[in-house]
Design an enzyme around this catalytic site. Structure first.
Site, PDB file in Angstrom:
ATOM      1  N   SER A   1      78.214 115.779 -14.484  1.00 26.96           N
ATOM      2  CA  SER A   1      77.183 116.227 -13.554  1.00 26.96           C
ATOM      3  C   SER A   1      77.642 117.495 -12.864  1.00 26.96           C
ATOM      4  CB  SER A   1      76.899 115.135 -12.514  1.00 26.96           C
ATOM      5  OG  SER A   1      78.050 114.914 -11.710  1.00 26.96           O
ATOM      6  N   LYS A   2      76.804 117.963 -11.957  1.00 23.99           N
ATOM      7  CA  LYS A   2      77.091 119.227 -11.271  1.00 23.99           C
ATOM      8  C   LYS A   2      78.384 119.159 -10.467  1.00 23.99           C
ATOM      9  CE  LYS A   2      72.221 120.535 -11.112  1.00 23.99           C
ATOM     10  NZ  LYS A   2      71.676 119.402 -11.860  1.00 23.99           N
TER      11      LYS A   2
END
Length: 308
Positions: free
Chosen positions: A242-243
């Site tokens: 994810s980010k």
């Protein structure tokens, strides 16, 4: 009932959330959906899912758009912004309310957790506390869709037949949150329908959301898209990439290598001589040679290109 008419133009989409810059997991979803749409001679739309305003990071949407452009991923038409569609979502909810399909709920998340010590497939199951009317002293908080005591099934393009008993797996689910924001499950259904999307290609983390979305399509009398859920890219700690694991170093001279890595992760064997090619050449190869039968089903840690 799905859109089975194969003469209908293929309309796919990519729908990132601007909560941070583009990361490899998002690129995988973008590349998979893009290649399948272009291979079918169809359209590829872009939707910015900025519905959850408190989580939106200023500047992230522009950064995502620049990242896609750097990779040569060109979309059709204008970008659709969920944050500009409140009036449309409100109208759909009112149509459901007139038919008695939604109800006000006064329960807090803490109360639901306390009443559902054994979570269902998708987290705590709503116990139906307010589905026949708000208990005395309760004030409305969220708005929920009443679900049936039945199984919703579909055939995923990669994972095959899927079923979910909505009442026991999730219960009546939220369409408008206690903070006044419209819920993802509502927005994604309305947006896909209004945009004419008939092929949804996205990450396998959303596989469990699909039965809810299909049921909402049915409630509104709309045909639902076909679905294909791609394997998830994992970080070294085994969590979904994810980010928070960092943005892609999408400099123009590195974009081709990242595109090749995304295709390889999806089981598409990119020729060695193309690995350093410009993004347009790699995408053209991907569109021409993308094969669904090569898609892996298992989540995995990707083999990422070395930093420059």
């Amino acid at each position: 009932m799905t859109r089975e008419d194969r003469t209908t133009e293929y309309v796919g989409r990519f729908a990132p959330s601007p909560t941070g810059p583009l990361h490899f997991g998002s690129l995988v979803a973008a590349v998979g959906s893009y290649c399948l749409a272009r291979q079918a001679g169809g359209r590829w739309l872009l939707r910015m899912e900025d519905l959850d305003r408190p989580r939106v990071v200023p500047g992230a949407a522009d950064e995502i758009l620049r990242g896609l452009e750097t990779c040569g991923l060109e979309w059709d038409g204008e970008v659709l912004w969920q944050s500009r569609r409140d009036e449309r979502y409100r109208a759909v909810i009112e149509a459901l309310r007139r038919r008695g399909l939604v109800f006000d709920c006064g329960c807090s998340r803490r109360e639901i957790l306390a009443s559902a010590p054994h979570p269902g497939e998708e987290g705590p199951v709503y116990p139906g506390t307010c589905r026949f009317g708000l208990p005395a002293g309760r004030k409305p908080r969220a708005l929920r869709l009443r679900v049936p005591d039945e199984v919703v099934g579909f055939c995923d393009g990669l994972f095959g037949p899927q079923e979910q008993h909505l009442l026991t797996a999730v219960g009546d689910f939220v369409l408008k949150r206690a903070d006044g924001l419209f819920a993802y499950q509502l927005a994604v259904v309305v947006d896909d329908h209004d945009s004419g999307v008939n092929q949804v290609v996205r990450g396998a983390d959303l596989l469990g959301s699909t039965p809810r979305q299909i049921y909402l399509h049915q409630c509104l009398g709309w045909p639902h898209p076909r679905y294909l859920h791609l394997p998830l890219a994992l970080a070294a700690d085994g969590q979904k990439l994810s980010k928070r694991h960092g943005a892609l170093p999408l400099r123009p001279r590195a974009a081709g290598r990242w595109l090749a890595a995304a295709l390889e992760f999806l089981g598409q064997k990119v020729p060695a001589e193309l690995r350093g090619a410009p993004p347009a050449e790699i995408l053209a190869w991907g569109v021409a040679h993308f094969a669904r039968e090569r898609l892996p089903r298992e989540a995995a840690v990707p083999d990422l290109p070395a930093e420059d």
